[in-house]
Design an enzyme around this catalytic site. Structure first.
Site, short mmCIF file in Angstrom:
data_model
loop_
_atom_site.label_atom_id
_atom_site.label_comp_id
_atom_site.label_asym_id
_atom_site.label_seq_id
_atom_site.Cartn_x
_atom_site.Cartn_y
_atom_site.Cartn_z
CB SER A 145 -0.85 -0.02 1.28
OG SER A 145 -1.47 1.23 1.49
CE1 TYR A 158 -4.17 -2.00 5.48
CE2 TYR A 158 -3.35 0.14 4.78
CZ TYR A 158 -3.85 -1.11 4.47
OH TYR A 158 -4.02 -1.48 3.15
N1 LIG Z 1 -8.77 -1.01 -0.67
C1 LIG Z 1 -7.76 -0.17 -0.55
O1 LIG Z 1 -7.95 1.06 -0.49
C2 LIG Z 1 -6.34 -0.67 -0.51
C3 LIG Z 1 -5.30 0.23 -0.79
C4 LIG Z 1 -3.99 -0.22 -0.77
C5 LIG Z 1 -3.72 -1.55 -0.49
N2 LIG Z 1 -4.75 -2.41 -0.22
C6 LIG Z 1 -4.42 -3.80 0.07
O2 LIG Z 1 -4.96 -4.60 -0.95
C7 LIG Z 1 -5.19 -5.92 -0.43
C8 LIG Z 1 -6.59 -6.36 -0.82
O3 LIG Z 1 -7.52 -5.53 -0.15
P1 LIG Z 1 -8.99 -5.24 -0.68
O4 LIG Z 1 -9.08 -3.80 -0.88
O5 LIG Z 1 -9.35 -6.16 -1.78
O6 LIG Z 1 -9.79 -5.58 0.67
P2 LIG Z 1 -11.06 -6.48 0.95
O7 LIG Z 1 -11.38 -6.24 2.38
O8 LIG Z 1 -12.10 -6.25 -0.06
O9 LIG Z 1 -10.50 -7.97 0.75
C9 LIG Z 1 -9.57 -8.53 1.64
C10 LIG Z 1 -9.71 -10.05 1.62
O10 LIG Z 1 -8.75 -10.58 2.55
C11 LIG Z 1 -9.40 -11.61 3.30
N3 LIG Z 1 -8.74 -11.79 4.60
C12 LIG Z 1 -8.79 -10.98 5.68
N4 LIG Z 1 -8.11 -11.53 6.70
C13 LIG Z 1 -7.63 -12.71 6.25
C14 LIG Z 1 -6.84 -13.74 6.84
N5 LIG Z 1 -6.46 -13.68 8.12
N6 LIG Z 1 -6.50 -14.80 6.08
C15 LIG Z 1 -6.93 -14.89 4.80
N7 LIG Z 1 -7.69 -13.97 4.20
C16 LIG Z 1 -8.02 -12.89 4.92
C17 LIG Z 1 -10.84 -11.14 3.45
O11 LIG Z 1 -11.71 -12.21 3.79
C18 LIG Z 1 -11.09 -10.53 2.08
O12 LIG Z 1 -11.59 -11.49 1.18
C19 LIG Z 1 -4.95 -5.82 1.07
O13 LIG Z 1 -3.66 -6.29 1.38
C20 LIG Z 1 -5.04 -4.33 1.34
O14 LIG Z 1 -4.32 -3.96 2.49
C21 LIG Z 1 -6.06 -2.01 -0.24
#
Ligand SMILES: NC(=O)c1ccc[n+]([C@@H]2O[C@H](COP(=O)([O-])OP(=O)(O)OC[C@H]3O[C@@H](n4cnc5c(N)ncnc54)[C@H](O)[C@@H]3O)[C@@H](O)[C@H]2O)c1
Length: 285
Positions: A145, A158
């Site tokens: 991120s 985070y």
């Molecule tokens: N959405 C944003 O703004 C953003 C920005 C930068 C980075 N990210 C990163 O992108 C990645 C994906 O995030 P997203 O936006 O799709 O979020 P999301 O919440 O839509 O999806 C996250 C997924 O991770 C799974 N998860 C959570 N804890 C878990 C665990 N202990 N073991 C296995 N699975 C688990 C959840 O069930 C979910 O399906 C993450 O690493 C997040 O930190 C997201």
């Protein structure tokens, strides 16, 4: 660990995506299926992983895996090797975000973010290296991120977990080079805010304003950046690149960087209000 042998070297091997039940992970799994991999979609929520795999068709399989549990992660590694004989790609995507200053969060909440975002990435990377080393090499893609590059008000723990994921990834890449391992790459992607379920419920949360202070990305845009990284591995890819440069600048001059944060947060809150008023997720562009 089982190591099946005898596969044609150029045939796409297996791929694992963590947190693939929804959001960005689901999109990346689709990309990997389209690239010809046998893909194991894993998620703590096994039902969502199974639903996503069914949608993607025969090349996709699902397994319930909590990335905090090394045994479950190793089971995913073995299942992917059984599926495809070789592991080409492992994407550590699972993540959790709980907003607020660290002093307002209980220990369990702080621990959750560190264990999923940092320890989960470490567990996955180690399992992937174990499967890839001496077995054709491969590529580990770690979804970090912009919060892994700089200070983020409202997302301190985070950000700590994502800084840990980035530091671990780059240091492990260095360890691989020192050990003379040249056929395993680790690439980190550092996206700005993405319009996924992670942010869907945060429109009324002023503590997550910085996630809305740029132009919200679509999961498709980030998956496309992952596609480019798969074609051309890079240690760190910021999305968009200019926000990554700005984050690094703020980190290099922290006094000025910290001074700019209230302005960025105010912009993020304006975008949140515009989206709530019906402007849609592109309201910040
Ligand atoms: N959405 C944003 O703004 C953003 C920005 C930068 C980075 N990210 C990163 O992108 C990645 C994906 O995030 P997203 O936006 O799709 O979020 P999301 O919440 O839509 O999806 C996250 C997924 O991770 C799974 N998860 C959570 N804890 C878990 C665990 N202990 N073991 C296995 N699975 C688990 C959840 O069930 C979910 O399906 C993450 O690493 C997040 O930190 C997201």
């Amino acid at each position: 660990m089982r190591r099946p042998t005898g596969r044609a070297a150029r045939e796409p091997g297996g791929a694992v995506v963590t947190g693939a039940g929804r959001g960005l992970g689901r999109r990346i799994a689709g990309l990997l299926v389209a690239r010809g991999h046998r893909v194991l979609l894993t998620d703590r929520d096994g039902d969502s992983a199974r639903a996503a795999a069914e949608e993607l068709g025969g090349a996709a399989t699902a397994l319930a895996v909590d990335v905090r549990d090394q045994g479950q992660v190793e089971a995913a590694r073995d299942a992917a090797l059984d599926l495809a004989g070789r592991l080409d790609v492992w994407v550590n995507n699972a993540g959790v975000l709980v907003t607020g200053p660290a002093w307002e969060q209980d220990e369990a909440t702080r621990r959750l973010m560190i264990e999923v975002n940092a320890c989960g990435t470490i567990n996955g990377t180690v399992a992937a290296i174990d499967a890839m080393r001496g077995n054709g090499g491969g590529h580990v893609v770690n979804v970090v991120s912009l919060a892994g590059l700089t200070a983020v008000a409202g997302e301190a723990v985070y950000a700590a977990s994502k800084h840990a994921a980035l530091g671990f990834s780059l240091s492990t890449m260095a360890d691989l080079r020192v050990a003379g391992v040249r056929d395993i790459r680790i690439s980190c992607v550092c996206p700005d805010g993405i319009w996924t379920p992670m942010l869907h419920d945060k429109l009324r949360d002023p503590r997550s304003a910085l996630s809305f202070s740029g132009r919200l990305l679509t999961p498709e845009e980030v998956a496309d950046a992952v596609r480019r990284v798969l074609d051309r591995p890079r240690p760190v890819t910021s999305i968009p690149r200019w926000r990554g440069a700005l984050s690094r600048l703020a980190d290099a001059a922290p006094t000025a960087g910290l001074a700019a944060i209230p302005l960025m947060a105010a912009r993020g809150r304006r975008v949140q209000r515009k989206i709530l008023a019906g402007g849609g997720p592109r309201a910040g562009k």
